[in-house]
Enzyme design. Structure first.
Site, PDB file in Angstrom:
ATOM      1  N   LYS A  47      34.732   5.986   5.728  1.00  0.00           N
ATOM      2  CA  LYS A  47      33.946   5.373   4.642  1.00  0.00           C
ATOM      3  C   LYS A  47      34.005   6.216   3.365  1.00  0.00           C
ATOM      4  O   LYS A  47      33.613   5.779   2.299  1.00  0.00           O
ATOM      5  CB  LYS A  47      32.507   5.161   5.095  1.00  0.00           C
ATOM      6  N   LYS A  94      25.254   3.762   3.909  1.00  0.00           N
ATOM      7  CA  LYS A  94      25.920   3.301   5.135  1.00  0.00           C
ATOM      8  C   LYS A  94      26.035   4.497   6.058  1.00  0.00           C
ATOM      9  O   LYS A  94      25.742   5.624   5.652  1.00  0.00           O
ATOM     10  CB  LYS A  94      27.312   2.742   4.818  1.00  0.00           C
ATOM     11  N   ARG A  95      26.438   4.278   7.326  1.00  0.00           N
ATOM     12  CA  ARG A  95      26.651   5.422   8.205  1.00  0.00           C
ATOM     13  C   ARG A  95      27.645   6.393   7.571  1.00  0.00           C
ATOM     14  O   ARG A  95      28.529   5.990   6.822  1.00  0.00           O
ATOM     15  CB  ARG A  95      27.170   4.952   9.575  1.00  0.00           C
ATOM     16  N   THR A  99      28.900  -5.277   5.409  1.00  0.00           N
ATOM     17  CA  THR A  99      27.922  -6.316   5.109  1.00  0.00           C
ATOM     18  C   THR A  99      27.003  -5.831   3.991  1.00  0.00           C
ATOM     19  O   THR A  99      26.460  -6.629   3.231  1.00  0.00           O
ATOM     20  CB  THR A  99      27.084  -6.673   6.352  1.00  0.00           C
TER      21      THR A  99
HETATM   22  C1  26W Z   1      30.884   2.527  21.835  1.00  0.00           C
HETATM   23  C2  26W Z   1      30.640   3.177  20.522  1.00  0.00           C
HETATM   24  C3  26W Z   1      30.637   2.188  19.428  1.00  0.00           C
HETATM   25  C4  26W Z   1      29.437   1.646  18.997  1.00  0.00           C
HETATM   26  C5  26W Z   1      29.421   0.706  17.981  1.00  0.00           C
HETATM   27  C6  26W Z   1      31.806   1.795  18.839  1.00  0.00           C
HETATM   28  C7  26W Z   1      31.793   0.855  17.842  1.00  0.00           C
HETATM   29  C8  26W Z   1      30.601   0.305  17.413  1.00  0.00           C
HETATM   30  C9  26W Z   1      30.576  -0.772  16.348  1.00  0.00           C
HETATM   31  C10 26W Z   1      31.668  -1.770  16.628  1.00  0.00           C
HETATM   32  C11 26W Z   1      30.668  -0.204  14.970  1.00  0.00           C
HETATM   33  C12 26W Z   1      30.212  -1.176  13.937  1.00  0.00           C
HETATM   34  O1  26W Z   1      29.038  -1.314  13.667  1.00  0.00           O
HETATM   35  N1  26W Z   1      31.152  -1.860  13.254  1.00  0.00           N
HETATM   36  C13 26W Z   1      30.838  -2.552  12.018  1.00  0.00           C
HETATM   37  O2  26W Z   1      30.545  -3.903  12.275  1.00  0.00           O
HETATM   38  C14 26W Z   1      30.120  -4.558  11.093  1.00  0.00           C
HETATM   39  C15 26W Z   1      29.707  -5.959  11.467  1.00  0.00           C
HETATM   40  O3  26W Z   1      30.805  -6.731  11.801  1.00  0.00           O
HETATM   41  C16 26W Z   1      31.211  -4.524  10.040  1.00  0.00           C
HETATM   42  O4  26W Z   1      30.722  -5.112   8.872  1.00  0.00           O
HETATM   43  C17 26W Z   1      31.640  -3.096   9.767  1.00  0.00           C
HETATM   44  O5  26W Z   1      32.751  -3.091   8.887  1.00  0.00           O
HETATM   45  C18 26W Z   1      31.992  -2.406  11.061  1.00  0.00           C
HETATM   46  O6  26W Z   1      32.256  -1.035  10.834  1.00  0.00           O
END
Ligand code: 26W
Length: 797
Positions: free
Chosen positions: A540, A534-535, A642
Site C-alpha cells: 500500500k 488503511k492497513r 473500498t
Molecule cells: C489468512 C490471512 C488473510 C486474512 C485476510 C489473508 C487475506 C485476507 C484478506 C483477503 C485481505 C483483504 O482484506 N483484502 C481486501 O479486500 C477488499 C475487499 O474486497 C479489497 O478492497 C482490498 O483491495 C483487499 O486488499
C-alpha cells in the site's frame, strides 16, 4: 407500552420503559451508558417488526435465500446507522433532548464492533446493509469474537497492541439463541460401518447462535447476521471439581471458549495455525448445519438445494464449505458422492480478495488431516474426481500438492462462480492466479466490482453534504445513487461550489479541532487535508507517502517551492502485530512527524498527523473532512480498495496508481478530476525483471537521494541515528514494491495537486465532480450484480 409507532412521543415512552424495566434505572440516576442502552433497545424494538415481516414473507413465498459466509464483519457502531435507516434520527434527537441527553454523545458512547481486519470485513458489513436495502433475503454467518481487532497505541512512535473488549458492556443489538445450537467436531478417526466411512470426532464444541437484525434503508426489509459463539459440550468435570482439581475440571470449557475468543489480526499473511483452521471449520460447519436444517423444515429433496440456497464464500476462509457440504449430504443424508459434489457446487460461490502469494491459504496436509480427517479424504476424492473429469489438467495443477491443501484451488473447483472484486483484479485472477483452471472452466471467473453503502458513508457520516445533495437534486438518492449524476449540471454554478466547499470546511473544522485537542497539533482548516487511511502494508506504500512528505518539507525549507500550499498529511492504520517492516514504517512516520511538526521554518505549511487506533468510527469522521485521497499501491497489488470509493463519494479527488478499483474511478470521473501517476501493472512486472531497478531509480532522482540520505543520517532519529539503516538499505537493494521507481512521478503528481488546490474554483469543481460520478460505487449495485450473476435470486420486495 408496545405501541411501536415512530412518533417522538412513542419513542420517548419506549426509552423510558427500557430505562426502567430493562436497565432497572431511575431517570435521575441514569448514566450516559444507561441512556444509550435504553435508546438502543427502543430503536431495536422498531426493527423487530420489519424483521419478522421479512422472515415471514421469505417463508411464505419460499424465496431463495443467500447465505454469506465470512470470518470477518467490520461493523462499527450500530445505533446511528439503525436510527437513520428507520428515519428516526430527528425523533431520537428530540426525545433525548427531552431527557437532557445529547444524541451525538450517546452515539459516540457505543464501542465499535471490530470483528474484522480491514477491507474484506468492512465489505461484508456494507453487503449486509445493502442486501437489506435491496430486499434480498439473506443471512450473514460469522463468529462472535469476544475480542475484536486489537487496539493500537503509540509509545515513542512505536505501535503497541492492547486487547479489544467490546463485549465488556452488554451488546444491545443481538438476540442470543441458545436453542439454535449445533455440535461441531474436530480430530478423531474414520470408522467403517456397513462399508461406509464415518467420522468419529475426538473433540466437540457447541456453536450457539447470536442474531443481530440488519435493517435496510427506509426500514422496509431486515435480514439476520448470525454469529456463532463456542460453548463446551460438557460444562465441567464434577468429579474432578469435587476432588478440588478446579483448573482441570474447567478444561473442556476453556478449550471450547478459545475458539471464539479472538479475531486473528493478520490480513495478508497467512500463518497455518491449527486454531485458525478450527475457527474456519467452526463457522462453516455450524452455518451449513443451520442452512440444511432450515431447508429440510420445508423440503425433503436435497438435490433441489441449489434452487433455494446460494452460499457465498468470502475469500477462502470458509472454503472448507465444499467438503463439509459434501460430507453432510453424503455421510449424513446418504446422497451419492458425485451428486453431493454437484449439488454443493451449484450452491457455492467464491470471492477472491487478494493475489498476494503470502495471503493464499495453504494448509499442511498433516494439520488438515489431523484436525479434519474425514475432510482430508473428501478433498482427495474431489481432487481425483476433477483430474479424471478434466484429463487435460496439467500435472502441476490440483488441490493437494507438495503435502499442502491449497484452499484457493479447492474453493475454485467447488464453486459454480468465482469472482474478483474490480475489473483489473478479475482479469489478473484469470491471467495470473488461476490460468489453467480458467481454461478448463471458461466463464466461471467473473467480475463484481466492490461498492460501499452510501447510507453509512455519505448520508450518515457527512450530514452537511447529504443535505446539500438533497437540496440540489431532491430526495431519494440514498438508495438510487446513480441520481448523484444530477449534480453534474450544478457543478458549473459557483454558488453550488461555494456550498460544497462550505460543507467540506465545516467537516475540516471539526477534525482540526479534534486533532488539536487530542494530539496537540494545531492545524488550519484551510490547509489541504491529504489522507491515507488503511492497513499498513508494504504494497500500500505508506512509505512512498512519508518519503514524499520529507521531500516536500525539504523543498519548502530550501525555498524551492514558490507559494507552498499549506498541507496536513494524515495517516491512519494498524500493522499486523508480527509484521516488522510495517511497524518500522509506522515508527518512521511518527519520527518524521515529530521533527516536521516542530520545525519553525515550515510552521503551518506542513503538519503530519497519525492518530492511533484507526477504525470504522474514525473513518466516518476523517473521510468527510478529506481533500485528497491517497490510493498509491504498487499497480497489480490492491485487489480493489473500498476506502477509495468512500473518499470519492465525499468529494475528495484521488491521487493514485492504476490499481484495483482506481481504474474504474478514473473511468467515471475522467483524467481532469483524478491525479494519476506511476507504473501500470504490466510495467511493474517488466521493471522487476531488472535486478538493479531500485538503485537506478534512486540514482536518477536527486530529491529521493536527499530524502534517503537524511533518514540514513538520523535526521529523524537523532537519539539513534542508525535506526532506519535497514529500511534505507532495503530501498537501495531490493524495493520489491517499487517505491523508488514511482517516487518522481508521485512527487510531480503532488505538485499538480497543490497547483489545483491553489485555485478554489477549480478544486471544488473537481471535488464535486467526484461526488457526482460516484453512483456506480454503491454496494447496492454490487449486490444486484451478485444476485443476477452468481446467486440467481430476485429481490423479495
Ligand atoms: C489468512 C490471512 C488473510 C486474512 C485476510 C489473508 C487475506 C485476507 C484478506 C483477503 C485481505 C483483504 O482484506 N483484502 C481486501 O479486500 C477488499 C475487499 O474486497 C479489497 O478492497 C482490498 O483491495 C483487499 O486488499
Amino acid at each position: 407500552m408496545n405501541d411501536l409507532s415512530f412518533s417522538p412521543e412513542r419513542l420517548q415512552a419506549s426509552v423510558l420503559h427500557h430505562l426502567t424495566f430493562t436497565l432497572g434505572k431511575d431517570a435521575p440516576n441514569a448514566s450516559r451508558y444507561d441512556w444509550r442502552m435504553a435508546l438502543s433497545y427502543a430503536i431495536r424494538d422498531r426493527i423487530v417488526e420489519p424483521w419478522f415481516a421479512s422472515t415471514r414473507r421469505t417463508w411464505a413465498e419460499d424465496h431463495k435465500r443467500v447465505y454469506y459466509l465470512s470470518m470477518e464483519y467490520l461493523i462499527g457502531r450500530l445505533l446511528e446507522d439503525a436510527t437513520i435507516n428507520l428515519g428516526l434520527y430527528e425523533a431520537a434527537e428530540q426525545t433525548m433532548v427531552g431527557f437532557g441527553q445529547d444524541l451525538k454523545s450517546l452515539i459516540e458512547d457505543e464501542p465499535d464492533a471490530a470483528l474484522g481486519n480491514g477491507g474484506l470485513g468492512r465489505l461484508a458489513a456494507c453487503f449486509m446493509e445493502s442486501m437489506a436495502t435491496v430486499g434480498c433475503p439473506a443471512y450473514g454467518y460469522g463468529i462472535r469474537y469476544e475480542h475484536g481487532l486489537f487496539r493500537q497505541r503509540f509509545e515513542g512512535g512505536r505501535q503497541v497492541e492492547t486487547p479489544e473488549d467490546w463485549l465488556k458492556q452488554a451488546h444491545p443489538w443481538e438476540f442470543p439463541r441458545p436453542e439454535s445450537a449445533y455440535t461441531v467436531g474436530f480430530k478423531g478417526q474414520i470408522e467403517t460401518r456397513d462399508g461406509k466411512d464415518i467420522w468419529v470426532p475426538g473433540e466437540t464444541v457447541i456453536a450457539e447462535a447470536h442474531d443481530t437484525p440488519v435493517i435496510g434503508w427506509g426500514g422496509k426489509w431486515a435480514n439476520t447476521l448470525r454469529l456463532w459463539a463456542a460453548k463446551p459440550t460438557t460444562m465441567f468435570n464434577l468429579e474432578r471439581f469435587n476432588r478440588g482439581d478446579y483448573a482441570a475440571a474447567a478444561e473442556p470449557e476453556t478449550l471450547a471458549r478459545t475458539l471464539s475468543r479472538v479475531l486473528y489480526p493478520d490480513d495478508t499473511t497467512y500463518q497455518g495455525k491449527e486454531l485458525r483452521l478450527k475457527q474456519e471449520f467452526f463457522l462453516t460447519s455450524a452455518a451449513l448445519q443451520d442452512i440444511l436444517r432450515r431447508y429440510l423444515y420445508r423440503h425433503s429433496d436435497l438435490t433441489a438445494l441449489p434452487k433455494h440456497v446460494a452460499i457465498q464464500m468470502n475469500d477462502t476462509h470458509p472454503a472448507i464449505a465444499g467438503p463439509e457440504l459434501i460430507r453432510l449430504l453424503s455421510d449424513d443424508h446418504g446422497m451419492p458422492f458425485e451428486d453431493a459434489l454437484n449439488t454443493a457446487r451449484a450452491c457455492l460461490g467464491y470471492t477472491n480478495h487478494t493475489l498476494l502469494p503470502e495471503a493464499l491459504e495453504k494448509w499442511a496436509t498433516f494439520t488438515f488431516g489431523t484436525v479434519l480427517p474425514r475432510h482430508m479424504q473428501i478433498v482427495e476424492r474431489i481432487d481425483s474426481w476433477h483430474r479424471r473429469t478434466y484429463p487435460s489438467r496439467p500435472h502441476y495443477v490440483g488441490i493437494v500438492k507438495h503435502h499442502e491443501v491449497r484452499m484457493g484451488e479447492l474453493a475454485f473447483i467447488m464453486s459454480h462462480k468465482v469472482n474478483g472484486v474490480s475489473a483489473l483484479h478479475s482479469e489478473l485472477v484469470k491471467k495470473n492466479l488461476f490460468p489453467e483452471l480458467d481454461r478448463l472452466h471458461p466463464g466461471r471467473i467473473i467480475n463484481e466490482t466492490n461498492g460501499v453503502t452510501p447510507r453509512r458513508w455519505l448520508r450518515m457520516s457527512n450530514p452537511g453534504l447529504a443535505r446539500l445533495i438533497t437540496d440540489t437534486i431532491g430526495e431519494g438518492w440514498e438508495d438510487d445513487l446513480d441520481r448523484l449524476d444530477g449534480l453534474k449540471t450544478h457543478v458549473d454554478d459557483a454558488s453550488f461550489r461555494d456550498a460544497f466547499a462550505a460543507a467540506k470546511r465545516a467537516n475540516k473544522v471539526e477534525v482540526g479541532n479534534w486533532i488539536g485537542r487530542e494530539f496537540g497539533v494545531k492545524v488550519s482548516p484551510d490547509a489541504l487535508f491529504d489522507v491515507q487511511v488503511k492497513r499498513i502494508h508494504e504494497y500500500k506504500r505508506q512509505l512512498l507517502n512519508i518519503l514524499e512528505c520529507i521531500a516536500h518539507w525539504h523543498a519548502i525549507r530550501n525555498g524551492a517551492v514558490s507559494n507552498p500550499v499549506p498541507r496536513v498529511r494524515i495517516f491512519g492504520g494498524k500493522a499486523a502485530p508480527g509484521y516488522a517492516v510495517a511497524k518500522e514504517i509506522i515508527r518512521l512516520i511518527n519520527d518524521v512527524a515529530q521533527v516536521v511538526n516542530n520545525d519553525p521554518k515550515t510552521g503551518d505549511l506542513l503538519k503530519i498527523v497519525y492518530p492511533p487506533n484507526y477504525n470504522v468510527s474514525m473513518a466516518e469522521n476523517l473521510i468527510p473532512a478529506s481533500d485528497l485521497s491517497e490510493q498509491i499501491s504498487t499497480a497489480g497489488k490492491e485487489a480493489s480498495g473500498t476506502g477509495n470509493m468512500k473518499f470519492m463519494m465525499n468529494g475528495a479527488p484521488t491521487i493514485g496508481t492504476l490499481d484495483g478499483a482506481n481504474v474504474e474511478i478514473l473511468q467515471e470521473v475522467g483524467h481532469e478530476n483524478f491525479f494519476l501517476f506511476g507504473l501500470t501493472a504490466e510495467e511493474v512486472s517488466k521493471r522487476r525483471e531488472d535486478p538493479d531497478h531500485s538503485r537506478k531509480a534512486i540514482e536518477a532522482s536527486q530529491p529521493l537521494q536527499d530524502v534517503l540520505q537524511m533518514i540514513a543520517e538520523g535526521r529523524f532519529s537523532p537519539d539513534e541515528p542508525e535506526r532506519y539503516h535497514g529500511l534505507v538499505h532495503g530501498m537501495w537493494h531490493s524495493d520489491y514494491f517499487l517505491v523508488a521507481s514511482d517516487f518522481d512521478a508521485y512527487h510531480a503528481a503532488q505538485a499538480r495537486v497543490s497547483a489545483a488546490y491553489a485555485d478554489p474554483q477549480r478544486w471544488y469543481h473537481m471535488a464535486a465532480m467526484n461526488t457526482a460520478r460516484s453512483g456506480f460505487f454503491s454496494s447496492d449495485r454490487t449486490i444486484r450484480g451478485y444476485m443476477k450473476d452468481v446467486w440467481d435470486v430476485t429481490p423479495a420486495l
